[in-house]
Write an enzyme that holds these catalytic residues in place. Structure first.
Site, PDB file in Angstrom:
ATOM      1  CG  ASN A   8      -2.038   1.155   1.366  1.00 33.35           C
ATOM      2  OD1 ASN A   8      -1.829   1.761   0.381  1.00 33.35           O
ATOM      3  ND2 ASN A   8      -2.495   1.299   2.234  1.00 33.35           N
ATOM      4  CD1 TRP A   9       3.512   1.077  -2.770  1.00 34.63           C
ATOM      5  CD2 TRP A   9       3.688   2.148  -4.702  1.00 34.63           C
ATOM      6  NE1 TRP A   9       4.355   0.112  -3.833  1.00 34.63           N
ATOM      7  CE2 TRP A   9       4.446   0.938  -5.106  1.00 34.63           C
ATOM      8  CE3 TRP A   9       3.622   3.085  -5.725  1.00 34.63           C
ATOM      9  CZ2 TRP A   9       5.165   0.500  -6.047  1.00 34.63           C
ATOM     10  CZ3 TRP A   9       4.451   2.758  -6.878  1.00 34.63           C
ATOM     11  CH2 TRP A   9       4.901   1.472  -7.182  1.00 34.63           C
ATOM     12  CE  LYS A  10      -0.535   2.935   4.919  1.00 35.09           C
ATOM     13  NZ  LYS A  10      -0.550   3.089   6.175  1.00 35.09           N
ATOM     14  CG  HIS A  92      -6.281   1.642   4.819  1.00 33.39           C
ATOM     15  ND1 HIS A  92      -5.930   2.326   5.779  1.00 33.39           N
ATOM     16  CD2 HIS A  92      -5.222   0.733   4.711  1.00 33.39           C
ATOM     17  CE1 HIS A  92      -4.836   2.119   6.331  1.00 33.39           C
ATOM     18  NE2 HIS A  92      -4.286   1.036   5.708  1.00 33.39           N
ATOM     19  CD  GLU A 167      -3.848  -2.828   7.213  1.00 37.19           C
ATOM     20  OE1 GLU A 167      -2.785  -2.734   6.923  1.00 37.19           O
ATOM     21  OE2 GLU A 167      -4.612  -1.822   6.787  1.00 37.19           O
ATOM     22  N   GLY A 176       6.221   4.758   9.175  1.00 32.55           N
ATOM     23  CA  GLY A 176       7.014   3.734   9.331  1.00 32.55           C
ATOM     24  C   GLY A 176       7.482   3.466  11.031  1.00 32.55           C
ATOM     25  CB  SER A 213       3.995  -1.848  12.700  1.00 33.45           C
ATOM     26  OG  SER A 213       3.668  -0.624  12.948  1.00 33.45           O
ATOM     27  N   GLY A 234       2.353  -1.171   4.379  1.00 31.22           N
ATOM     28  CA  GLY A 234       2.433   0.176   4.097  1.00 31.22           C
ATOM     29  C   GLY A 234       3.952   0.716   3.863  1.00 31.22           C
TER      30      GLY A 234
HETATM   31  P1  PGA Z   1       2.163  -0.006   7.954  1.00 31.74           P
HETATM   32  O1  PGA Z   1       0.677   0.515   6.827  1.00 31.74           O
HETATM   33  O2  PGA Z   1       2.839  -0.952   7.269  1.00 31.74           O
HETATM   34  O3  PGA Z   1       3.000   1.412   7.377  1.00 31.74           O
HETATM   35  O4  PGA Z   1       1.757   0.016   9.093  1.00 31.74           O
HETATM   36  C1  PGA Z   1      -0.042  -0.845   6.743  1.00 31.74           C
HETATM   37  C2  PGA Z   1      -1.270  -0.481   6.200  1.00 31.74           C
HETATM   38  O5  PGA Z   1      -1.979   0.759   6.788  1.00 31.74           O
HETATM   39  O6  PGA Z   1      -1.942  -0.554   5.132  1.00 31.74           O
END
Ligand code: PGA
Length: 253
Positions: A8-10, A92, A167, A176, A213, A234
């Site tokens: 998930n590149w957000k 999400h 999640e 991060g 995470s 993420g």
């Molecule tokens: P993260 O994000 O790995 O940075 O915790 C995961 C997500 O929100 O899909």
């Protein structure tokens, strides 16, 4: 058993140049047997990276409920398919924080599945619920599923595949920095989610991914659990080498 690893590149990817340089790193990713990986860039960069991700498939981070018509700003399922996306993340917690309800998440998931997109439907409890204990968290997630998972009839008419991403909201990193759930708790939650789905969708066995995470240092603990069918990643997906290590951890299971 197949494992699905979704990046998930957000909005970490903030320019076309960023998207292209990350895609270049992804293009060299080696895919172990039994692992499928997907990159979900911001929707305006789907076409930018299409055909440039090597063995990694392409997805989107969200989709509109609307179809063609007078809907300013809507990115529809047909636009995503046209742009080359095969997958879409729906529900999400960062979208739910913008007031997306279970009902809306469910409608989006059904709409996308019917159109032929593979859906990664996200569920997970906020911190206040988890503090009440694991039973409260299980009840919260079960309600999310009850109010948003497609019915067996709907799946029978759908062209897309369904996966669930568990999640815990409190475990999702900020840039991060975050803390994972334990692999044991995540596996217990995956077991409950699978049991719920086995009743509702007896002819399907959706994978249940863990997200929050996850990185190359902890991925193996989660992916070693047979109940956990993959990961939604993420911040750690921002580095192709790091993402490769997570894929490798899935491959050795
Ligand atoms: P993260 O994000 O790995 O940075 O915790 C995961 C997500 O929100 O899909």
């Amino acid at each position: 058993m197949k494992k699905l690893i979704v990046a998930n590149w957000k909005s970490y990817v903030g320019s076309e140049a960023d998207a292209l340089s990350l895609a270049e790193g992804y293009s060299g990713i080696v895919m172990p047997q039994g692992v499928e990986a997907v990159a979900c860039p911001p929707s305006v960069y789907i076409e930018t990276v299409k055909g440039k991700l090597g063995r990694v498939k392409l997805g989107a981070q969200n989709v509109s409920l609307e179809d063609e018509g007078a809907h300013t700003g809507a990115v529809t399922v047909h636009m995503l398919l046209d742009a080359g996306a095969q997958y879409v993340i729906i529900g999400h917690s960062e979208r739910r924080a913008e007031h997306e309800t279970n009902e809306e998440v469910g409608k989006k998931a059904k709409h996308a599945l019917a159109a032929g997109l593979d859906v990664v439907l996200c569920v997970g409890e906020p911190e206040a619920i988890r503090k009440q204990g694991i039973e409260a968290a299980l009840a919260f997630v079960t309600t999310e599923l009850a109010e948003s998972a497609p019915s067996a009839e709907h799946m029978a008419r759908s062209k897309g595949q369904l996966a669930i991403a568990y999640e815990p909201v409190w475990a999702i990193s900020k840039d991060g920095v975050g803390r994972t759930d334990t692999a044991e708790n995540a596996a217990a939650m995956a077991t409950v989610i699978k049991a719920f789905l086995a009743q509702q969708l007896p002819d399907h066995a959706p994978l249940v991914l863990y997200g929050g995470s996850l990185n190359s240092g902890n991925a193996a603990q989660f992916l070693a659990k047979p109940e956990i069918g993959g990961a939604l990643v993420g911040h750690a997906s921002m580095n192709a080498e790091e993402f490769q290590k997570i894929i490798d951890a899935a491959g050795s299971k």
